[in-house]
Design a protein around this motif. Structure first.
Motif, PDB file in Angstrom:
ATOM      1  N   SER A  74       1.006  -1.488  -0.498  1.00  0.00           N
ATOM      2  CA  SER A  74       0.006   0.314  -0.061  1.00  0.00           C
ATOM      3  C   SER A  74       0.915   1.109   0.244  1.00  0.00           C
ATOM      4  CB  SER A  74      -1.046  -0.403   0.979  1.00  0.00           C
ATOM      5  OG  SER A  74      -1.467   1.451   1.534  1.00  0.00           O
ATOM      6  N   SER A  75       0.478   2.520  -1.144  1.00  0.00           N
ATOM      7  CA  SER A  75       1.148   3.423  -0.578  1.00  0.00           C
ATOM      8  C   SER A  75       1.497   4.332   0.199  1.00  0.00           C
ATOM      9  CB  SER A  75       1.332   4.249  -1.802  1.00  0.00           C
ATOM     10  OG  SER A  75      -0.116   4.806  -1.286  1.00  0.00           O
ATOM     11  N   GLU A  76       0.614   4.149   1.699  1.00  0.00           N
ATOM     12  CA  GLU A  76       0.736   4.981   2.422  1.00  0.00           C
ATOM     13  C   GLU A  76       2.083   4.272   3.563  1.00  0.00           C
ATOM     14  OE1 GLU A  76      -2.220   3.268   2.131  1.00  0.00           O
ATOM     15  OE2 GLU A  76      -2.855   4.834   1.112  1.00  0.00           O
ATOM     16  N   TYR A  77       2.373   3.372   2.921  1.00  0.00           N
ATOM     17  CA  TYR A  77       3.537   1.794   4.345  1.00  0.00           C
ATOM     18  C   TYR A  77       5.111   2.424   3.971  1.00  0.00           C
ATOM     19  CZ  TYR A  77       0.099  -1.222   6.524  1.00  0.00           C
ATOM     20  OH  TYR A  77      -0.218  -1.785   7.746  1.00  0.00           O
ATOM     21  N   PRO A  78       5.329   2.908   5.245  1.00  0.00           N
ATOM     22  CA  PRO A  78       7.329   3.478   4.766  1.00  0.00           C
ATOM     23  C   PRO A  78       7.712   2.126   4.154  1.00  0.00           C
ATOM     24  CG  PRO A  78       6.474   3.410   7.299  1.00  0.00           C
ATOM     25  CD  PRO A  78       5.034   2.230   6.044  1.00  0.00           C
ATOM     26  N   ARG A  79       9.491   2.384   3.330  1.00  0.00           N
ATOM     27  CA  ARG A  79       9.836   0.894   2.436  1.00  0.00           C
ATOM     28  C   ARG A  79      10.631   0.321   3.624  1.00  0.00           C
ATOM     29  NH1 ARG A  79       4.992   2.265   0.366  1.00  0.00           N
ATOM     30  NH2 ARG A  79       5.108   1.595  -1.932  1.00  0.00           N
ATOM     31  N   THR A  80      11.271   0.654   4.591  1.00  0.00           N
ATOM     32  CA  THR A  80      12.136   0.325   5.523  1.00  0.00           C
ATOM     33  C   THR A  80      12.456  -1.036   6.032  1.00  0.00           C
ATOM     34  OG1 THR A  80      11.843   2.746   5.924  1.00  0.00           O
ATOM     35  CG2 THR A  80      13.744   1.740   7.587  1.00  0.00           C
ATOM     36  N   VAL A  81      13.876  -1.592   5.381  1.00  0.00           N
ATOM     37  CA  VAL A  81      13.876  -2.831   5.591  1.00  0.00           C
ATOM     38  C   VAL A  81      15.260  -2.660   6.131  1.00  0.00           C
ATOM     39  CG1 VAL A  81      13.667  -4.942   4.582  1.00  0.00           C
ATOM     40  CG2 VAL A  81      12.156  -3.849   3.963  1.00  0.00           C
ATOM     41  N   TRP A  82      15.478  -4.243   6.816  1.00  0.00           N
ATOM     42  CA  TRP A  82      17.295  -3.649   6.900  1.00  0.00           C
ATOM     43  C   TRP A  82      17.222  -5.408   7.822  1.00  0.00           C
ATOM     44  CZ3 TRP A  82      13.446  -1.596  10.047  1.00  0.00           C
ATOM     45  CH2 TRP A  82      13.139  -1.907  11.799  1.00  0.00           C
ATOM     46  N   THR A  83      17.951  -5.739   7.806  1.00  0.00           N
ATOM     47  CA  THR A  83      18.764  -7.374   8.331  1.00  0.00           C
ATOM     48  C   THR A  83      19.851  -6.832   9.232  1.00  0.00           C
ATOM     49  OG1 THR A  83      21.089  -7.859   7.236  1.00  0.00           O
ATOM     50  CG2 THR A  83      18.863  -8.816   6.780  1.00  0.00           C
ATOM     51  N   GLN A  84      19.935  -8.134  10.375  1.00  0.00           N
ATOM     52  CA  GLN A  84      20.504  -7.778  12.063  1.00  0.00           C
ATOM     53  C   GLN A  84      21.308  -9.068  11.222  1.00  0.00           C
ATOM     54  OE1 GLN A  84      17.099  -6.246  14.166  1.00  0.00           O
ATOM     55  NE2 GLN A  84      18.517  -5.491  15.373  1.00  0.00           N
TER      56      GLN A  84
END
Length: 160
Positions: A74-84
């Motif tokens: 959905s266009s409202e969602y942030p697009r931040t993804v990372w690995t740990q």
């Protein structure tokens, strides 16, 4: 005498109006605008993810994921993804608001793709809810480190 009554009445009216204006501005911030709640993660945020991570930010020990497929998001969602850590832990910034509660789960893992679904669960019963939007950081666990695989994000809402 009539003019004195008009002047006194006008003075009282101005006093009441200015008092109402002061009460309305009691919740303003230093810049004069309304004070808004800061985005914080929910009390049940994922372990290892510090609270208060904002959209676009990753934890200090995280590595940003650059191979993203957000076409179904959905266009409202942030697009931040990372690995740990060893790459088996993938973090995302979700979105929830009011009485909603965000969660994330892995839908699919293949040699080239990891599909993660972000779900906002809303209560079935009607209730008074705040009108805020929060961006809690969440993590999911993979069977193998992410490596060079693409992360595909999807989102939906449900009621329970």
């Amino acid at each position: 005498m009539r003019h004195i009554g008009t002047v006194v009445g006008t003075g009282v009216l101005l006093l009441v109006i200015s008092a109402c204006g002061s009460a309305q501005n009691a919740g303003t911030g230093a810049g004069g605008g309304p004070t808004l709640p800061t985005a914080t993660s929910s009390s049940e945020s994922s372990p290892g993810v510090p609270p208060g991570i904002a959209p676009g930010e990753i934890p200090p020990d995280g590595k940003p994921v650059t191979k993203l497929d957000t076409n179904a998001l959905s266009s409202e969602y942030p697009r931040t993804v990372w690995t740990q850590g060893d790459g088996k832990t993938v973090g995302v910034i979700a979105q929830e608001g009011g009485c909603g509660k965000a969660s994330a789960s892995v839908l699919e893992q293949s040699a080239t793709l990891v599909k993660i679904e972000l779900v906002e669960t809303l209560p079935l019963d009607k209730q008074a809810c705040t009108m805020d939007i929060r961006f809690p950081p969440l993590t999911v666990q993979l069977a193998e480190p992410l490596g060079e695989r693409t992360v595909a994000l999807t989102s939906r809402q449900e009621q329970k």
